[in-house]
Scaffold this active site. Structure first.
Site, PDB file in Angstrom:
ATOM      1  N   LYS A  11       0.678  -0.852  -0.014  1.00 32.56           N
ATOM      2  CA  LYS A  11       0.257  -0.095   0.568  1.00 32.56           C
ATOM      3  C   LYS A  11       1.034   1.375  -0.309  1.00 32.56           C
ATOM      4  O   LYS A  11       2.077   1.275   0.238  1.00 32.56           O
ATOM      5  CB  LYS A  11      -1.425  -0.224   1.225  1.00 32.56           C
ATOM      6  CG  LYS A  11      -1.544  -1.309   1.139  1.00 32.56           C
ATOM      7  CD  LYS A  11      -2.915  -0.888   2.514  1.00 32.56           C
ATOM      8  CE  LYS A  11      -3.774  -2.162   1.821  1.00 32.56           C
ATOM      9  NZ  LYS A  11      -4.638  -1.875   3.290  1.00 32.56           N
ATOM     10  N   TYR A  51     -12.762  -1.870  -2.974  1.00 36.96           N
ATOM     11  CA  TYR A  51     -13.020  -2.052  -1.833  1.00 36.96           C
ATOM     12  C   TYR A  51     -14.113  -2.008  -1.844  1.00 36.96           C
ATOM     13  O   TYR A  51     -15.348  -1.516  -0.821  1.00 36.96           O
ATOM     14  CB  TYR A  51     -12.787  -0.749  -0.851  1.00 36.96           C
ATOM     15  CG  TYR A  51     -10.850  -1.564  -0.496  1.00 36.96           C
ATOM     16  CD1 TYR A  51     -10.540  -2.258  -0.201  1.00 36.96           C
ATOM     17  CD2 TYR A  51      -9.604  -0.789  -0.723  1.00 36.96           C
ATOM     18  CE1 TYR A  51      -9.803  -2.561   0.308  1.00 36.96           C
ATOM     19  CE2 TYR A  51      -8.528  -0.759  -0.394  1.00 36.96           C
ATOM     20  CZ  TYR A  51      -8.386  -1.410  -0.106  1.00 36.96           C
ATOM     21  OH  TYR A  51      -7.012  -2.027   0.312  1.00 36.96           O
ATOM     22  N   PHE A  59     -14.870   3.780   7.673  1.00 37.36           N
ATOM     23  CA  PHE A  59     -13.591   4.338   7.085  1.00 37.36           C
ATOM     24  C   PHE A  59     -13.345   3.952   5.624  1.00 37.36           C
ATOM     25  O   PHE A  59     -12.461   4.229   5.174  1.00 37.36           O
ATOM     26  CB  PHE A  59     -12.505   3.108   7.807  1.00 37.36           C
ATOM     27  CG  PHE A  59     -13.273   1.775   7.422  1.00 37.36           C
ATOM     28  CD1 PHE A  59     -12.466   0.947   6.498  1.00 37.36           C
ATOM     29  CD2 PHE A  59     -14.053   0.956   8.269  1.00 37.36           C
ATOM     30  CE1 PHE A  59     -12.573  -0.207   6.131  1.00 37.36           C
ATOM     31  CE2 PHE A  59     -13.822  -0.288   8.228  1.00 37.36           C
ATOM     32  CZ  PHE A  59     -13.837  -0.868   6.624  1.00 37.36           C
ATOM     33  N   ARG A  87      -2.087 -14.448   4.549  1.00 39.03           N
ATOM     34  CA  ARG A  87      -2.703 -13.446   5.770  1.00 39.03           C
ATOM     35  C   ARG A  87      -1.907 -13.310   7.104  1.00 39.03           C
ATOM     36  O   ARG A  87      -1.889 -12.427   7.316  1.00 39.03           O
ATOM     37  CB  ARG A  87      -4.194 -13.689   5.626  1.00 39.03           C
ATOM     38  CG  ARG A  87      -5.064 -13.434   4.473  1.00 39.03           C
ATOM     39  CD  ARG A  87      -6.979 -13.868   4.425  1.00 39.03           C
ATOM     40  NE  ARG A  87      -7.253 -12.452   5.878  1.00 39.03           N
ATOM     41  CZ  ARG A  87      -6.949 -11.677   5.717  1.00 39.03           C
ATOM     42  NH1 ARG A  87      -6.841 -10.773   4.349  1.00 39.03           N
ATOM     43  NH2 ARG A  87      -8.267 -10.806   6.170  1.00 39.03           N
ATOM     44  N   THR A  93      -5.132  -6.979  11.024  1.00 38.39           N
ATOM     45  CA  THR A  93      -5.720  -6.137   9.902  1.00 38.39           C
ATOM     46  C   THR A  93      -5.061  -4.485  11.143  1.00 38.39           C
ATOM     47  O   THR A  93      -4.410  -3.817  10.137  1.00 38.39           O
ATOM     48  CB  THR A  93      -6.884  -5.519   9.830  1.00 38.39           C
ATOM     49  OG1 THR A  93      -7.620  -6.522   9.400  1.00 38.39           O
ATOM     50  CG2 THR A  93      -7.282  -4.178   9.430  1.00 38.39           C
ATOM     51  N   ARG A 104       2.683  -6.881   9.378  1.00 40.27           N
ATOM     52  CA  ARG A 104       2.542  -5.551   9.705  1.00 40.27           C
ATOM     53  C   ARG A 104       2.552  -5.787  11.337  1.00 40.27           C
ATOM     54  O   ARG A 104       2.903  -3.966  11.701  1.00 40.27           O
ATOM     55  CB  ARG A 104       0.357  -5.839   9.883  1.00 40.27           C
ATOM     56  CG  ARG A 104      -0.332  -5.485   8.424  1.00 40.27           C
ATOM     57  CD  ARG A 104      -1.480  -6.429   7.820  1.00 40.27           C
ATOM     58  NE  ARG A 104      -2.175  -5.517   6.804  1.00 40.27           N
ATOM     59  CZ  ARG A 104      -3.159  -6.525   6.991  1.00 40.27           C
ATOM     60  NH1 ARG A 104      -3.455  -7.254   7.685  1.00 40.27           N
ATOM     61  NH2 ARG A 104      -3.768  -5.932   5.731  1.00 40.27           N
ATOM     62  N   ASN A 114      -1.747  -0.275   7.170  1.00 38.10           N
ATOM     63  CA  ASN A 114      -1.813  -0.991   7.059  1.00 38.10           C
ATOM     64  C   ASN A 114      -0.316  -1.599   6.412  1.00 38.10           C
ATOM     65  O   ASN A 114      -0.441  -3.383   6.273  1.00 38.10           O
ATOM     66  CB  ASN A 114      -2.697  -1.892   7.732  1.00 38.10           C
ATOM     67  CG  ASN A 114      -3.543  -2.322   6.767  1.00 38.10           C
ATOM     68  OD1 ASN A 114      -3.119  -2.479   5.803  1.00 38.10           O
ATOM     69  ND2 ASN A 114      -4.567  -3.321   7.216  1.00 38.10           N
ATOM     70  N   HIS A 117      -2.096  -6.064   1.770  1.00 37.78           N
ATOM     71  CA  HIS A 117      -3.155  -6.145   1.385  1.00 37.78           C
ATOM     72  C   HIS A 117      -2.752  -7.696   1.144  1.00 37.78           C
ATOM     73  O   HIS A 117      -1.985  -7.603   0.490  1.00 37.78           O
ATOM     74  CB  HIS A 117      -4.684  -5.216   0.519  1.00 37.78           C
ATOM     75  CG  HIS A 117      -5.411  -5.877   0.215  1.00 37.78           C
ATOM     76  ND1 HIS A 117      -7.018  -5.613   1.221  1.00 37.78           N
ATOM     77  CD2 HIS A 117      -5.743  -6.754  -0.478  1.00 37.78           C
ATOM     78  CE1 HIS A 117      -7.913  -6.343   0.482  1.00 37.78           C
ATOM     79  NE2 HIS A 117      -7.064  -7.076  -0.903  1.00 37.78           N
ATOM     80  N   GLU A 128      -9.945 -10.388  -7.018  1.00 31.14           N
ATOM     81  CA  GLU A 128      -9.248  -9.352  -6.947  1.00 31.14           C
ATOM     82  C   GLU A 128      -7.939  -9.985  -7.685  1.00 31.14           C
ATOM     83  O   GLU A 128      -7.462  -8.568  -8.015  1.00 31.14           O
ATOM     84  CB  GLU A 128      -8.730  -9.637  -5.595  1.00 31.14           C
ATOM     85  CG  GLU A 128      -9.626  -9.151  -4.327  1.00 31.14           C
ATOM     86  CD  GLU A 128      -8.988  -8.659  -3.248  1.00 31.14           C
ATOM     87  OE1 GLU A 128      -8.367  -9.250  -3.231  1.00 31.14           O
ATOM     88  OE2 GLU A 128     -10.336  -8.188  -2.450  1.00 31.14           O
TER      89      GLU A 128
HETATM   90  P1  CMP Z   1      -7.600  -4.518   4.184  1.00 31.38           P
HETATM   91  O1  CMP Z   1      -6.970  -5.825   4.367  1.00 31.38           O
HETATM   92  O2  CMP Z   1      -6.539  -3.998   2.670  1.00 31.38           O
HETATM   93  O3  CMP Z   1      -8.713  -4.340   4.043  1.00 31.38           O
HETATM   94  C1  CMP Z   1      -9.671  -3.275   4.316  1.00 31.38           C
HETATM   95  C2  CMP Z   1      -8.971  -2.123   4.385  1.00 31.38           C
HETATM   96  O4  CMP Z   1      -9.338  -0.936   5.039  1.00 31.38           O
HETATM   97  C3  CMP Z   1      -8.036  -2.465   5.402  1.00 31.38           C
HETATM   98  O5  CMP Z   1      -7.248  -3.065   5.401  1.00 31.38           O
HETATM   99  C4  CMP Z   1      -7.181  -1.102   6.059  1.00 31.38           C
HETATM  100  O6  CMP Z   1      -6.225  -0.447   5.394  1.00 31.38           O
HETATM  101  C5  CMP Z   1      -8.928  -0.267   6.142  1.00 31.38           C
HETATM  102  N1  CMP Z   1      -9.550  -0.148   7.809  1.00 31.38           N
HETATM  103  C6  CMP Z   1      -9.428   1.089   8.379  1.00 31.38           C
HETATM  104  N2  CMP Z   1     -10.150   1.213   9.293  1.00 31.38           N
HETATM  105  C7  CMP Z   1     -10.750  -0.449   9.229  1.00 31.38           C
HETATM  106  C8  CMP Z   1     -10.988  -0.848  10.321  1.00 31.38           C
HETATM  107  N3  CMP Z   1     -11.896   0.012  11.444  1.00 31.38           N
HETATM  108  N4  CMP Z   1     -11.766  -2.217  10.057  1.00 31.38           N
HETATM  109  C9  CMP Z   1     -10.974  -2.668   8.938  1.00 31.38           C
HETATM  110  N5  CMP Z   1     -10.158  -1.937   7.836  1.00 31.38           N
HETATM  111  C10 CMP Z   1     -10.076  -0.529   7.882  1.00 31.38           C
END
Ligand code: CMP
Length: 138
Positions: A11, A51, A59, A87, A93, A104, A114, A117, A128
């Site tokens: 990212k 997304y 968010f 993962r 996350t 992470r 973070n 992905h 995806e």
């Molecule tokens: P990702 O695994 O790419 O999937 C959704 C993304 O939303 C997550 O990583 C974060 O970058 C972002 N995000 C921000 N806030 C939240 C949250 N509260 N819960 C989950 N994802 C979040």
């Protein structure tokens, strides 16, 4: 277990801080083949489409702004059990909850920034990977 393909993204926060070399090294050291890889900058519409499942979440707007704030690296990763193993290597996350030794835990800034992905299921990977790559690219 079977050979699987999954989508990996580095990212904007990862590229902004120059972490891509270390991240690619970790991916390779953990047995993933990088079948395809490219650096690109998402448009707002592309980020919203990618997304879309999060479109009702509080968010979402901030996430799409962040994901279009700079370039990303998209990868098709392949190995046995690639979806779950990527993962696991990424970690939770929320980096505050990520296990030691995960990407992470070691690199992420916060819950949004973070760093990486990964597809969360076979169905997600099937959506995806082609979102970013055509069959001609691997
Ligand atoms: P990702 O695994 O790419 O999937 C959704 C993304 O939303 C997550 O990583 C974060 O970058 C972002 N995000 C921000 N806030 C939240 C949250 N509260 N819960 C989950 N994802 C979040």
């Amino acid at each position: 277990m079977s050979i699987e393909r999954t989508l990996g993204l580095i990212k904007p926060d990862g590229l902004e801080r120059g972490k891509q070399g270390q991240l690619l090294d970790r991916i390779l050291q953990n047995g993933f083949k990088i079948l395809a890889m490219k650096q690109l900058k998402l448009t707002r519409a592309q980020a919203e489409a990618f997304y879309a499942e999060h479109s009702a979440r509080p968010f979402f707007d901030s996430l799409c702004s962040y994901m279009t704030s700079g370039p990303i690296i998209a990868m098709t990763l392949e190995k046995e059990n690639a979806i779950a193993d990527w993962r696991t290597l990424m970690g939770a996350t929320n980096p505050a909850k990520a296990d030691p030794g995960t990407i992470r835990k070691d690199f992420a800034v916060d819950m949004e920034k973070n760093t990486v992905h990964g597809s969360d299921s076979p169905a997600s990977a099937a959506r995806e990977v082609p979102f970013f790559f055509s069959q001609l690219e691997y």
